[in-house]
Design an enzyme around this catalytic site. Structure first.
Site, mmCIF file in Angstrom:
data_model
loop_
_atom_site.group_PDB
_atom_site.id
_atom_site.type_symbol
_atom_site.label_atom_id
_atom_site.label_comp_id
_atom_site.label_asym_id
_atom_site.label_seq_id
_atom_site.Cartn_x
_atom_site.Cartn_y
_atom_site.Cartn_z
ATOM 1 N N ASP A 1 0.819 -1.210 0.000
ATOM 2 C CA ASP A 1 0.000 0.000 0.000
ATOM 3 C C ASP A 1 0.856 1.265 0.000
ATOM 4 O OD1 ASP A 1 -2.541 -1.182 -0.089
ATOM 5 O OD2 ASP A 1 -2.502 -1.578 2.061
ATOM 6 N N ARG B 1 2.805 6.223 -2.821
ATOM 7 C CA ARG B 1 3.890 7.023 -3.402
ATOM 8 C C ARG B 1 3.708 7.163 -4.915
ATOM 9 N NH1 ARG B 1 6.632 4.054 0.504
ATOM 10 N NH2 ARG B 1 7.295 2.466 -1.001
ATOM 11 N N THR C 1 -9.826 3.228 5.772
ATOM 12 C CA THR C 1 -9.432 1.865 6.156
ATOM 13 C C THR C 1 -7.943 1.789 6.501
ATOM 14 O OG1 THR C 1 -9.191 1.373 3.796
ATOM 15 C CG2 THR C 1 -11.246 0.713 4.860
ATOM 16 N N SER D 1 -7.700 2.212 12.475
ATOM 17 C CA SER D 1 -7.008 1.807 13.700
ATOM 18 C C SER D 1 -7.326 2.744 14.856
ATOM 19 C CB SER D 1 -5.495 1.778 13.463
ATOM 20 O OG SER D 1 -5.160 0.858 12.446
#
Length: 284
Positions: free
Chosen positions: A69, A74, A181, A186
């Protein structure tokens, strides 16, 4: 058709995946370019052209980001302001944003007939008004602000210059639906379908018994102001990379980005299928 490769060879199997992708694309009649930095890794591939990835990414029909990811994030920055489409190929741990796994490269042939779906992902523009002038960035996932010394922070958040609230927390996240997500999840934020358009604000470990993520219209212009009284800068990160450090009474502004990123979905996986497959099953 032209494809540019953006591989991250620090990821396991990324090199073998990139080399195989070159072969599959060439068989489909798709021109392939790779950064000059990787010439030795593809020197035996006569079909590969070596070009500056900053230029080829904007000129290609699509870019294949090969890695995890972080690699995809990037790579997405290179495509801002262009119509180039992005396809992530996962050779990392999670690869939630990837459209293909490394063992699905035969599906690349679908690119020739445009047999795929496009998911337009919104971005966020962030501005820091420093003494040396404005510093700007565009993010696909989130803008995070937290103490550089891991102390609790005091800050205010405004929407169109209206005070939303004063907060004490370890920090705050401003996320796109794509970023819902990632760090925001988190931190206790909700899951948002990536095709929706909104700005999510999620506090990081707030010092309160009552805290919920807040959703703003994509047309809102948000401002986060540091009101911490001690001599301690808040560190601002954009998609996991350092952006700026702001002091007392300094602020950053966040608004909907001027450009979208076009993600390719080759195999018809829905967002919810990916969510279940990559975030639920490993936990079970």
């Amino acid at each position: 058709m032209k494809a540019a490769l953006y591989p991250n060879f620090q990821k396991p199997n990324a090199l073998s995946c990139a080399r195989e992708a070159c072969d599959v694309l060439a068989e489909c009649g798709i021109e392939v370019s790779v950064s000059e930095l990787f010439r030795k890794d593809f020197s035996d591939k006569p079909q590969v052209k070596f070009e500056d990835i900053n230029e080829s990414a904007k000129e290609a029909d699509f870019v294949l980001a090969i890695g995890g990811d972080g690699t995809i994030l990037r790579c997405a920055k290179l495509l801002i302001g262009s119509d180039t489409k992005l396809l992530g190929i996962n050779t990392g741990t999670l690869g939630f944003m990837a459209g293909l796994e490394a063992n699905q490269l035969d599906k690349l042939s679908l690119l020739t007939n445009e047999e795929y779906e496009i998911s337009q992902r919104m971005t966020l523009d962030v501005v820091y008004h420093s003494e040396k002038g404005d510093i700007t960035a565009t993010v696909l996932n989130e803008v995070s602000a937290r103490s550089g010394s891991f102390h609790i922070c005091d800050f205010e958040v405004y929407a169109d210059e209206y005070l939303i609230g004063r907060y004490r927390a370890d920090g705050v996240l401003f996320s796109t639906p794509s970023g819902s997500t990632a760090y925001a999840l988190s931190a206790g934020g909700p899951v948002i379908e990536p095709d929706l358009e909104c700005i999510e604000m999620t506090l990081i470990c707030p010092h309160t018994l009552f805290s919920r993520a807040t959703m703003f219209s994509p047309g809102r212009r948000l401002r986060m102001k540091d009101t911490t009284t001690r001599e301690d800068c808040m560190v601002i990160s954009v998609d996991g990379e350092h952006f700026a450090s702001i002091g007392v009474n300094e602020s950053i502004e966040i608004c909907r980005g001027k450009n979208n990123i076009n993600f390719i979905n080759l195999i018809g996986n829905s967002f919810h299928e990916s969510l279940c497959k990559k975030m639920c099953k490993p936990i079970k």
